[in-house]
Design an enzyme around this catalytic site. Sequence first.
Site, PDB file in Angstrom:
ATOM      1  N   LYS A 128       0.804  -1.218   0.000  1.00 46.74           N
ATOM      2  CA  LYS A 128       0.000   0.000   0.000  1.00 46.74           C
ATOM      3  C   LYS A 128       0.834   1.264   0.000  1.00 46.74           C
ATOM      4  O   LYS A 128       0.303   2.363  -0.187  1.00 46.74           O
ATOM      5  CB  LYS A 128      -0.950   0.002   1.213  1.00 46.74           C
ATOM      6  CG  LYS A 128      -1.840  -1.231   1.299  1.00 46.74           C
ATOM      7  CD  LYS A 128      -2.619  -1.477   0.022  1.00 46.74           C
ATOM      8  CE  LYS A 128      -3.354  -2.803   0.053  1.00 46.74           C
ATOM      9  NZ  LYS A 128      -2.480  -3.981  -0.057  1.00 46.74           N
ATOM     10  N   SER A 474      -5.172 -11.132  -2.378  1.00 50.10           N
ATOM     11  CA  SER A 474      -3.748 -10.811  -2.371  1.00 50.10           C
ATOM     12  C   SER A 474      -3.248 -10.793  -3.810  1.00 50.10           C
ATOM     13  O   SER A 474      -3.735 -11.548  -4.652  1.00 50.10           O
ATOM     14  CB  SER A 474      -2.978 -11.869  -1.578  1.00 50.10           C
ATOM     15  OG  SER A 474      -1.599 -11.807  -1.866  1.00 50.10           O
TER      16      SER A 474
END
Length: 574
Positions: A128, A474
Amino acid sequence: MTTPPRPLRSNLQEGSSRWAVRRAQWRALGIPDEDMTKPKIAIVNSSSKLAICFSHLDGIVPALEEAIRAAGGVPFEVRTAAPSDFITSAGRDGRYILPSRDLITNDIEVAVEGAQLDGMVTLASCDKTAPAHLMAAGRLDIPTIVVGCGYQPSGDYRGEHVDIEEVFLAAGSVAAGRMSLEHLCGMADNAIRGPGVCAGLGTANTMHMACEALGMSLTGTTPVLANSPAMWDGVRRAGARIVELVTEGLRPREVLTEGAFRNAVTLMLATSASVNSIKHLQAVAHEADCPVDVPGLFAELADRVPLLCAVRPNGPHFIEDLERAGGARAVLSQLTGMLDLDVRTVDGGTLGEVLAGATVADAEVVRPADQPFGTRPTIVIVRGSLAPGGAVVKRPVDDRGARRFEGTALCYPSRDAALEGLANGEVRPGTVLVVRGLGVVGGPGMALGSAVVFALEGAGLGDSVALVTDGQMSGLVNVGTVVGEVTPEAALGGPLALVEDGDRIVIDVDRRTVDLEVPDDVLSARRDRLGAPELGPDHGWLSAYRRLVSPVPGGAVLTAPAPGRTPTPEENGP
């Protein structure tokens, strides 16, 4: 005639109260008087000792500071949150992961905009951080370079290669009784041999490479082994170049153009990158005020862009192989006929100029465009009666598994409920597992559904059971038939909320469709009795995120909806 120096926003009016107290603070920090008017550069350090991904970043800062000073700038290190998908996902079923991206963006705004610094070098690591740094660059629009700080070296166990992806997948085999806990511990203890991000083409390496394709990282710097000579060279180059960027005045919004996003999507498709890049790139476009539809670009370009790389978990090659072959620069050089070569980059020239002279050291790892691994897209946007606003499917490079899956629904309200149902033997071949309530609002925060995927694979059901969810996956997930990020999500009244056990669902990847085969009148009756979803406690960061977050096709960015207003299903789609 010489051009007068560009005025710096950090140089406040001499004699003013803000100038005086800033001077007092900075002189107390040891900054000499002659540095007070130099370009002031933020080093954005998303550092943490919670995870190996970030453990080397503090050591990078001194070298970067030295390079900035040598170039005539004054560095200021600032800190942000540092989420790791494998660590921060323990709380609230992984719901903190996506919202942390926007938290980092706001951290940067508070520190850098509040202090009126002149430029930024951001140290990108786990998933992120890179999109958050790009978002902050687009929002603040001050000269910025994103430095990808590298992937971790993998290990071996009992004579076989092992990395974090294999540990993640193997946990599902333990749950299914197909692997011993001792063997899993041995794999985990040997999978990581140093700092850096996951050593595959997951979201972290994907977004590092996206930064380069967008022109926001120096060309030839991704992917890179953490703490390698190549990484240190990139760090020092960035420190020197950022001071030049401030002097030149090149801003992110001049780099983050529609052509740049098109280039980034082309690279994502050519490398079978993480599907999470879709929402992250859209979020960056939003912050940069660039009117581009990223999901639309993925749909438009999917059948045009050849697959030039097959890096794990997508194929046989390692991320080290891709770096040795020339990395993102090499892949881009094979795609020049499909790229906008006139876009600007932080290197100072156009993309065409910085790609000139690029070579491919291994044409088997980075193939020519006319000799691809395949032409069938591995990142597919699907739509249909179950996902009118769109959803995403990730296909393996070798295209194993059914491209069309038809089965009966088995519904669960959470990831843990689905895992329990699987452990209890409730999931049979031919099932379409529906896991809902994981979206950005329903989660809140878009919980991870990856554990369900790996549990199915571990139970030997990966090819005979499909998964449909409004949660995210993911970037390492690449097994079975998985439809993720279904929009509108269940919590906003999307069709996913209306599915019942036994309903027929058809997923057709070739036709780009995912449909719920239930009559409209039946669905209407179900909607009438559905009621409002339970959205959890109304306090804390996740509650604030739920109230402000936009739908996934818009990047899941934070906005300010009108009081009491819920987005319509149409607004949840592109």
